[in-house]
Write a protein that holds these residues in place. Structure first.
Motif, PDB file in Angstrom:
ATOM      1  N   VAL A 190       6.348  10.879   5.939  1.00 32.58           N
ATOM      2  CA  VAL A 190       5.159  11.259   5.156  1.00 32.58           C
ATOM      3  C   VAL A 190       5.567  12.004   3.888  1.00 32.58           C
ATOM      4  CG1 VAL A 190       3.039  12.639   5.188  1.00 32.58           C
ATOM      5  CG2 VAL A 190       3.645  11.233   7.173  1.00 32.58           C
ATOM      6  N   VAL A 191       6.562  12.897   3.992  1.00 30.43           N
ATOM      7  CA  VAL A 191       7.041  13.626   2.812  1.00 30.43           C
ATOM      8  C   VAL A 191       7.582  12.648   1.770  1.00 30.43           C
ATOM      9  CG1 VAL A 191       8.856  15.204   1.995  1.00 30.43           C
ATOM     10  CG2 VAL A 191       7.508  15.796   4.012  1.00 30.43           C
ATOM     11  N   GLU A 192       8.389  11.692   2.196  1.00 30.82           N
ATOM     12  CA  GLU A 192       8.961  10.712   1.267  1.00 30.82           C
ATOM     13  C   GLU A 192       7.881   9.814   0.663  1.00 30.82           C
ATOM     14  OE1 GLU A 192      12.101   8.748   3.392  1.00 30.82           O
ATOM     15  OE2 GLU A 192      13.220  10.616   3.630  1.00 30.82           O
ATOM     16  N   PHE A 193       6.873   9.495   1.459  1.00 29.51           N
ATOM     17  CA  PHE A 193       5.732   8.713   0.976  1.00 29.51           C
ATOM     18  C   PHE A 193       5.074   9.425  -0.203  1.00 29.51           C
ATOM     19  CE2 PHE A 193       1.030   8.197   1.587  1.00 29.51           C
ATOM     20  CZ  PHE A 193       0.919   6.880   1.167  1.00 29.51           C
ATOM     21  N   PHE A 194       4.816  10.736  -0.043  1.00 31.10           N
ATOM     22  CA  PHE A 194       4.187  11.484  -1.131  1.00 31.10           C
ATOM     23  C   PHE A 194       5.138  11.713  -2.293  1.00 31.10           C
ATOM     24  CE2 PHE A 194       0.889  12.473   1.999  1.00 31.10           C
ATOM     25  CZ  PHE A 194      -0.205  12.106   1.240  1.00 31.10           C
ATOM     26  N   ASP A 210       4.353  11.199  -6.141  1.00 31.87           N
ATOM     27  CA  ASP A 210       4.654  12.221  -7.153  1.00 31.87           C
ATOM     28  C   ASP A 210       5.368  11.616  -8.361  1.00 31.87           C
ATOM     29  OD1 ASP A 210       3.536  14.084  -5.433  1.00 31.87           O
ATOM     30  OD2 ASP A 210       5.422  15.069  -4.923  1.00 31.87           O
ATOM     31  N   ARG A 211       6.162  10.578  -8.138  1.00 28.41           N
ATOM     32  CA  ARG A 211       6.868   9.882  -9.225  1.00 28.41           C
ATOM     33  C   ARG A 211       5.991   8.806  -9.872  1.00 28.41           C
ATOM     34  NH1 ARG A 211      10.479   9.547  -4.957  1.00 28.41           N
ATOM     35  NH2 ARG A 211      10.165   7.285  -4.839  1.00 28.41           N
ATOM     36  N   LEU A 212       4.755   8.680  -9.393  1.00 32.12           N
ATOM     37  CA  LEU A 212       3.823   7.632  -9.820  1.00 32.12           C
ATOM     38  C   LEU A 212       4.401   6.250  -9.531  1.00 32.12           C
ATOM     39  CD1 LEU A 212       2.491   9.127 -13.191  1.00 32.12           C
ATOM     40  CD2 LEU A 212       1.558   9.393 -10.874  1.00 32.12           C
ATOM     41  N   ASP A 213       5.107   6.140  -8.419  1.00 32.73           N
ATOM     42  CA  ASP A 213       5.763   4.910  -7.992  1.00 32.73           C
ATOM     43  C   ASP A 213       4.946   4.279  -6.863  1.00 32.73           C
ATOM     44  OD1 ASP A 213       7.427   2.881  -7.112  1.00 32.73           O
ATOM     45  OD2 ASP A 213       9.075   4.227  -6.516  1.00 32.73           O
ATOM     46  N   LEU A 214       3.952   3.489  -7.235  1.00 32.16           N
ATOM     47  CA  LEU A 214       3.066   2.884  -6.247  1.00 32.16           C
ATOM     48  C   LEU A 214       3.840   1.978  -5.292  1.00 32.16           C
ATOM     49  CD1 LEU A 214       0.302   2.379  -5.011  1.00 32.16           C
ATOM     50  CD2 LEU A 214      -0.095   0.657  -6.780  1.00 32.16           C
ATOM     51  N   LEU A 241       4.114   2.308  -1.311  1.00 37.38           N
ATOM     52  CA  LEU A 241       3.693   1.218  -0.425  1.00 37.38           C
ATOM     53  C   LEU A 241       4.806   0.793   0.525  1.00 37.38           C
ATOM     54  CD1 LEU A 241       1.671  -0.973  -2.952  1.00 37.38           C
ATOM     55  CD2 LEU A 241       0.742   0.447  -1.103  1.00 37.38           C
ATOM     56  N   SER A 242       6.048   1.015   0.144  1.00 40.00           N
ATOM     57  CA  SER A 242       7.169   0.624   1.013  1.00 40.00           C
ATOM     58  C   SER A 242       7.188   1.426   2.314  1.00 40.00           C
ATOM     59  CB  SER A 242       8.500   0.772   0.271  1.00 40.00           C
ATOM     60  OG  SER A 242       8.858   2.135   0.126  1.00 40.00           O
ATOM     61  N   LYS A 284       7.124   3.461   9.955  1.00 36.89           N
ATOM     62  CA  LYS A 284       6.237   3.241   8.799  1.00 36.89           C
ATOM     63  C   LYS A 284       4.846   3.788   9.114  1.00 36.89           C
ATOM     64  CE  LYS A 284       8.649  -0.364   6.559  1.00 36.89           C
ATOM     65  NZ  LYS A 284       8.764  -0.471   5.130  1.00 36.89           N
ATOM     66  N   ILE A 285       4.088   4.052   8.073  1.00 36.38           N
ATOM     67  CA  ILE A 285       2.723   4.556   8.223  1.00 36.38           C
ATOM     68  C   ILE A 285       1.807   3.380   8.537  1.00 36.38           C
ATOM     69  CG2 ILE A 285       0.797   5.692   7.057  1.00 36.38           C
ATOM     70  CD1 ILE A 285       3.002   7.128   5.320  1.00 36.38           C
ATOM     71  N   ALA A 286       1.152   3.441   9.697  1.00 35.61           N
ATOM     72  CA  ALA A 286       0.254   2.362  10.133  1.00 35.61           C
ATOM     73  C   ALA A 286      -1.206   2.708   9.869  1.00 35.61           C
ATOM     74  CB  ALA A 286       0.462   2.072  11.615  1.00 35.61           C
ATOM     75  N   VAL A 287      -1.526   3.982   9.896  1.00 38.86           N
ATOM     76  CA  VAL A 287      -2.889   4.449   9.607  1.00 38.86           C
ATOM     77  C   VAL A 287      -2.763   5.704   8.761  1.00 38.86           C
ATOM     78  CG1 VAL A 287      -5.075   5.268  10.564  1.00 38.86           C
ATOM     79  CG2 VAL A 287      -3.769   3.530  11.794  1.00 38.86           C
ATOM     80  N   TRP A 288      -3.569   5.770   7.708  1.00 35.24           N
ATOM     81  CA  TRP A 288      -3.567   6.917   6.794  1.00 35.24           C
ATOM     82  C   TRP A 288      -5.012   7.293   6.538  1.00 35.24           C
ATOM     83  CZ3 TRP A 288      -2.411   5.869   0.956  1.00 35.24           C
ATOM     84  CH2 TRP A 288      -2.625   7.032   0.211  1.00 35.24           C
ATOM     85  N   ARG A 289      -5.377   8.509   6.961  1.00 37.51           N
ATOM     86  CA  ARG A 289      -6.740   9.006   6.754  1.00 37.51           C
ATOM     87  C   ARG A 289      -6.696  10.239   5.861  1.00 37.51           C
ATOM     88  NH1 ARG A 289      -6.289   8.285  12.266  1.00 37.51           N
ATOM     89  NH2 ARG A 289      -7.405   6.472  13.050  1.00 37.51           N
ATOM     90  N   ASP A 290      -7.563  10.299   4.878  1.00 37.11           N
ATOM     91  CA  ASP A 290      -7.682  11.479   4.021  1.00 37.11           C
ATOM     92  C   ASP A 290      -9.116  11.986   4.056  1.00 37.11           C
ATOM     93  OD1 ASP A 290      -5.106  11.897   3.129  1.00 37.11           O
ATOM     94  OD2 ASP A 290      -5.365  10.769   1.273  1.00 37.11           O
ATOM     95  N   TYR A 291      -9.236  13.308   4.182  1.00 37.28           N
ATOM     96  CA  TYR A 291     -10.530  13.982   4.217  1.00 37.28           C
ATOM     97  C   TYR A 291     -10.560  14.977   3.051  1.00 37.28           C
ATOM     98  CZ  TYR A 291     -10.330  12.345   9.074  1.00 37.28           C
ATOM     99  OH  TYR A 291     -10.214  11.581  10.200  1.00 37.28           O
TER     100      TYR A 291
END
Length: 189
Positions: A72-76, A80-84, A88-89, A169-176
């Motif tokens: 999750v840290v690496e995902f964000f 942070d680098r604006l690397d979509l 997504l990887s 890998k991230i299979a579900v991502w929820r944001d509140y």
């Protein structure tokens, strides 16, 4: 275990060992005759076995949780680098992004279509991870998303995120979060 102000102190591992020792003492009392055949010190053998079991379970969960948190840290970090594409990887192909105020985006391609226009509008983005909690394959974080748009408008958006990790890998991502707060900040009112 040391009690301070009505709370147990010490590491989680120490508290887990204390619980294991108490449970193994009770267990040992019930199976003492069989343990006496195995060891001249059956109670100590039972306690030692219990501690080893708890440490093994604890260490496996701790390693898994730490690994999942790192994903999750690496995902964000990619965001942070604006690397979509980098972000997504970290997602499974069938990942579900559940953006509570906006809606559900099923699958990596739909998530790409949702974020691509937003990434073009960003001058900068930083996810400040405040707290992280993980158990097994679930990682939850409290964070502040610092957003700066190309025109200079800024927002600091408090977010609670929940992630389900499968096979690294991230299979579900929820944001509140509160969408009204975001709109108020970028509108300047």
């Amino acid at each position: 275990m040391i009690w301070q102000g009505g709370k147990a102190s010490g590491t989680k591992e120490q508290r887990g060992e204390d619980v294991a020792e108490k449970r193994m003492r009770l267990f040992a009392q019930e199976v003492m005759p069989a343990l006496e055949e195995v060891s001249p010190q059956p109670l100590q053998t039972a306690i030692s076995m219990g501690k080893r079991c708890v440490q093994t379970i604890w260490n496996k969960e701790e390693v898994m949780s730490t690994t999942n948190e790192q994903i999750v840290v690496e995902f964000f970090s990619a965001f942070d680098r604006l690397d979509l594409e980098g972000a997504l990887s970290y997602l499974t192909e069938d990942c579900v992004h559940d953006d509570k105020p906006v809606g559900i985006h099923p699958g990596k391609e739909e998530i790409r279509r949702f974020f691509a226009p937003q990434m073009k509008e960003l001058k900068s983005f930083r996810a400040e991870l405040k707290e992280t909690l993980s158990v097994g394959n679930i990682v939850m974080n409290e964070r502040v998303d610092w957003i700066e748009l190309q025109g200079g408008k800024k927002a600091a958006l408090p977010v609670m995120g929940a992630f389900e990790i499968q096979a690294g890998k991230i299979a579900v991502w929820r944001d509140y979060y509160d969408m009204a707060s975001f709109h108020k900040q970028i509108s300047g009112s």
